[in-house]
Design a protein around this motif. Structure first.
Motif, PDB file in Angstrom:
ATOM      1  N   LYS A 208       0.861  -1.180   0.000  1.00 11.93           N
ATOM      2  CA  LYS A 208       0.000   0.000   0.000  1.00 11.93           C
ATOM      3  C   LYS A 208       0.898   1.231   0.000  1.00 11.93           C
ATOM      4  O   LYS A 208       1.730   1.398   0.888  1.00 11.93           O
TER       5      LYS A 208
ATOM      6  N   SER B 167     -17.158   0.975  12.964  1.00 11.65           N
ATOM      7  CA  SER B 167     -16.400   1.763  11.989  1.00 11.65           C
ATOM      8  C   SER B 167     -15.301   2.554  12.694  1.00 11.65           C
ATOM      9  O   SER B 167     -14.169   2.647  12.199  1.00 11.65           O
TER      10      SER B 167
ATOM     11  N   GLN C 291      -2.055  -1.263   9.375  1.00 10.93           N
ATOM     12  CA  GLN C 291      -2.584  -1.392   8.012  1.00 10.93           C
ATOM     13  C   GLN C 291      -1.957  -2.603   7.326  1.00 10.93           C
ATOM     14  O   GLN C 291      -2.648  -3.401   6.687  1.00 10.93           O
TER      15      GLN C 291
ATOM     16  N   GLN D 290      -8.186  -5.551   0.575  1.00 12.97           N
ATOM     17  CA  GLN D 290      -8.947  -4.322   0.767  1.00 12.97           C
ATOM     18  C   GLN D 290     -10.285  -4.597   1.465  1.00 12.97           C
ATOM     19  O   GLN D 290     -11.242  -3.849   1.321  1.00 12.97           O
TER      20      GLN D 290
ATOM     21  N   ASP E 102     -11.234  -4.206   4.489  1.00  5.77           N
ATOM     22  CA  ASP E 102     -11.696  -3.171   5.413  1.00  5.77           C
ATOM     23  C   ASP E 102     -12.597  -2.155   4.707  1.00  5.77           C
ATOM     24  O   ASP E 102     -13.638  -1.749   5.234  1.00  5.77           O
ATOM     25  N   THR E 103     -12.196  -1.741   3.517  1.00  3.82           N
ATOM     26  CA  THR E 103     -12.992  -0.780   2.750  1.00  3.82           C
ATOM     27  C   THR E 103     -14.351  -1.365   2.412  1.00  3.82           C
ATOM     28  O   THR E 103     -15.391  -0.690   2.520  1.00  3.82           O
ATOM     29  N   GLU E 104     -14.357  -2.626   2.016  1.00  2.00           N
ATOM     30  CA  GLU E 104     -15.621  -3.284   1.664  1.00  2.00           C
ATOM     31  C   GLU E 104     -16.505  -3.442   2.906  1.00  2.00           C
ATOM     32  O   GLU E 104     -17.725  -3.271   2.840  1.00  2.00           O
TER      33      GLU E 104
ATOM     34  N   ALA F 230     -18.239  -0.256   3.709  1.00  2.00           N
ATOM     35  CA  ALA F 230     -19.297   0.033   2.734  1.00  2.00           C
ATOM     36  C   ALA F 230     -20.557  -0.779   3.014  1.00  2.00           C
ATOM     37  O   ALA F 230     -21.679  -0.324   2.735  1.00  2.00           O
TER      38      ALA F 230
END
Length: 623
Positions: free
Chosen positions: A223, A557, A570, A585, A587-589, A592
């Motif tokens: 990243k 969150s 991370q 990825q 965490d991003t999903e 969402a």
């Protein structure tokens, strides 16, 4: 130097939190002692010059605290300030700067120094009468600064003269420079302090990701965040528990510890000096002296958490590749390490929380590899030979069994080029993985009890979870967050039953597991057990309110965002999600999907996945 201030906006912030770090003397310098007293004065409730921030009808700050953060290579004076409005931050910064500049003009007297030294000395002597707490508090200082520092600290503090405070204030605060963060609620207003660190406006660059597999089978995740200067990585070793030979339980932990004990070209002392020379922090096992520091510990994998800065990226990768490829397992270091592990195992024999957690896993997983204690048993650790360690090392640290995740400010392709050059030489092949049958859940209520001489009793209650989809896992996490909140409110706050209480869900590739736990007094066992069961029963019968659901969403969150603030975390979670098959990825999903969870989803989750007719109940302590 130029002050730097990073601003983060999050709905979880109800107030504005400002943290500032100023350079300070290291503990080996004579200036450290007057500076330590100065820091204590700044933190005092009555006499702190910073109290001006909290005075008046409309104070700039709600609270102010100061403390000295000491590391081997550097120290910082940290100020933590809470305000009720982000619009006050600019004035807080300018006022704080003026206060620090004025310190060199204050005529301190002996009484000012004694107000710091005498309570500090008294507290030290009182604490020394409680050896357990004393060494728990002092172990980090001893490890950092050594015995001589602890022995002479009060003598050195007593030698400090009032004028020494003025001199050190003049040196460090004539032109205060800081690195800071502001965490605040979302705001559309343009706030002046957001530009405090920017002599030039830096064009914002997007974060980018890279995933590649080296020719030797090593999985690499990178990243790249141009806003960061930190170079951090985690090396995940796959299938920890299932890779350990029978009778050699704990060998993964033993091997990880030995990685720092010498390579073909470096002794343990040279490795330590090299780490210090690049300001690196390296963690391969949890710290037994810090409560709840086992959050990275898992039967699924080992970890190797490393932090430095981008300036030393190449040196970092050279050192790490040497540790992974060329560890020699010196015989004398093996015995030293064995003694450390055995001492910890013996210490844990008297811990109701450790015993209860282990007993829960033994009972829940039975014949599955996850039932084994991660640090091993006294018998298994005692039986591990140098040959055992070398053989395990060659197979477990084979490139195909590793995931390396990097978080950096450097371009991803640039880092990959360096990493490929250093790690493509890694060799070795993992043993053919045995197909482990899925664990089978308990039939009925399976109880297990272990007597431990303690004033506390711990209780774990839980079961397996089925193989859920990604969206279903989010629902299960929300359902668990609501239970954890209710347990804390009702069992700890209202009824006063708990030293600690919470619940958790964990995921494997094809299944999961859930548990609630509580530390309580032995006489409260039945009330505590029934309290957990009753909260679960309520969640099965009644829909939660929209307010409670929203709080759980925000808690989750916020927890994810806070735990991922550091680059090394991370990297850690990227590697874990890759191992679990969720994608780096994830965490991003996850974030969402959170808003899509409904109150009916939560009720259905409790009804479908959390079984009160079949579960494990483990206890450790005196009943």
């Amino acid at each position: 130097g130029q002050s730097k201030l990073e601003v983060k906006q999050t709905p979880q912030a109800k107030s504005t939190y400002l943290n500032l770090a100023f350079p300070a003397p290291v503990f080996t310098e004579s200036e450290y002692y007057p500076f330590e007293i100065l820091a204590e004065i700044l933190n005092s409730q009555e006499a702190s010059p910073l109290a001006i921030l909290t005075e008046g009808k409309d104070p700039l700050a709600i609270s102010v605290s100061a403390y000295l953060d000491v590391k081997k290579e550097f120290s910082t004076l940290n100020l933590s300030i809470v305000a009720d409005s982000a619009e006050k931050v600019h004035r807080i910064l300018s006022t704080t700067s003026e206060v620090l500049k004025s310190l060199k003009q204050i005529k301190f007297n002996r009484a000012d120094l004694d107000r710091v030294i005498i309570p500090k000395k008294t507290s030290e002597y009182l604490l020394a009468e409680r050896p357990h707490y004393y060494w728990m508090m002092k172990a980090p200082v001893l490890a950092l600064a050594g015995w001589e520092f602890m022995e002479t600290e009060f003598d050195k503090l007593s030698e400090v003269k009032p004028r020494d405070l003025q001199e050190v204030a003049g040196k460090y605060f004539s032109d205060p420079v800081y690195v800071g963060t502001v965490v605040m609620p979302p705001s559309d207003k343009e706030l002046s302090f957001t530009n405090v660190s920017q002599a030039e406006q830096i064009e914002e660059k997007e974060v980018s990701y890279l995933r590649k597999t080296l020719s030797n089978g090593l999985t690499v995740l990178i990243k790249s965040n141009p806003a960061s200067k930190v170079f951090a990585l985690n090396i995940l070793g796959k299938d920890r528990a299932s890779s350990e030979p029978e009778g050699k339980e704990g060998i993964a932990d033993f091997t990880n510890r030995m990685l720092l004990q010498g390579t073909k070209s470096k002794s343990a002392e040279q490795i330590e000096r090299e780490l210090q020379s690049i300001g690196a922090e390296l963690q391969v096992v949890d710290n037994p002296f810090i409560p709840y520091d086992d959050r990275y510990l898992s039967p699924q994998f080992t970890y190797f958490r490393f932090e430095s800065i981008d300036e030393f990226a190449t040196k970092s990768l050279e050192l790490i590749s040497d540790l992974l490829a060329n560890s020699t397992f010196p015989a004398e270091k093996i015995e030293e390490t064995r003694k450390e592990i055995l001492a910890l195992l013996k210490k844990d024999q008297n811990s109701p929380s450790k015993n209860c957690g282990q007993l829960f896993y033994q009972t829940l997983f039975r014949q599955h590899p996850y039932h084994q204690p991660l640090s091993g048993r006294i018998e298994s650790v005692s039986s591990i030979t140098r040959e055992d360690l070398q053989q395990f090392y060659l197979k477990f640290y084979a490139p195909s069994n590793l995931v390396i995740a990097v978080a950096t400010g450097l371009p991803a392709e640039e880092v990959f080029t360096i990493l490929e050059k250093k790690f493509s030489k890694l060799s070795g092949s993992k043993s053919e993985a045995k197909d482990q049958p899925l664990p089978s859940g308990p039939k009925g209520i399976q109880t297990a009890e272990k007597k431990v001489e303690s004033q506390q009793l711990y209780l774990y209650l839980g079961n397996l979870l089925p193989n859920l989809t990604d969206s279903q896992k989010v629902i299960a996490e929300v359902a668990n967050a609501i239970l954890a909140s209710r347990l804390g409110l009702n069992l700890r706050e209202k009824q006063g039953l708990a030293y600690s209480v919470s619940s958790a869900v964990r995921w494997d590739k094809k299944f999961g597991w859930f548990y609630s736990y509580i530390g309580t007094s032995p006489q409260n066992f039945e009330v505590a057990r029934d309290g957990i069961l009753n909260e679960i029963k309520k969640l099965k019968k009644e829909e939660v309110s929209t307010e409670e659901l929203e709080k759980a969403r925000q808690d989750l969150s916020g927890s994810i965002l806070m735990s991922r603030l550091s680059s090394v975390n991370q990297a850690f979670y990227m590697s874990v999600n890759e191992y679990l098959g969720s994608g780096y990825q994830r965490d991003t999903e996850f974030l969402a999907l959170l808003p899509e969870v409904t109150t009916q989803d939560v009720k259905s989750a409790w009804q479908s996945w959390f079984d009160l007719d079949n579960y494990v109940l483990a206890t450790a302590g005196k009943r």
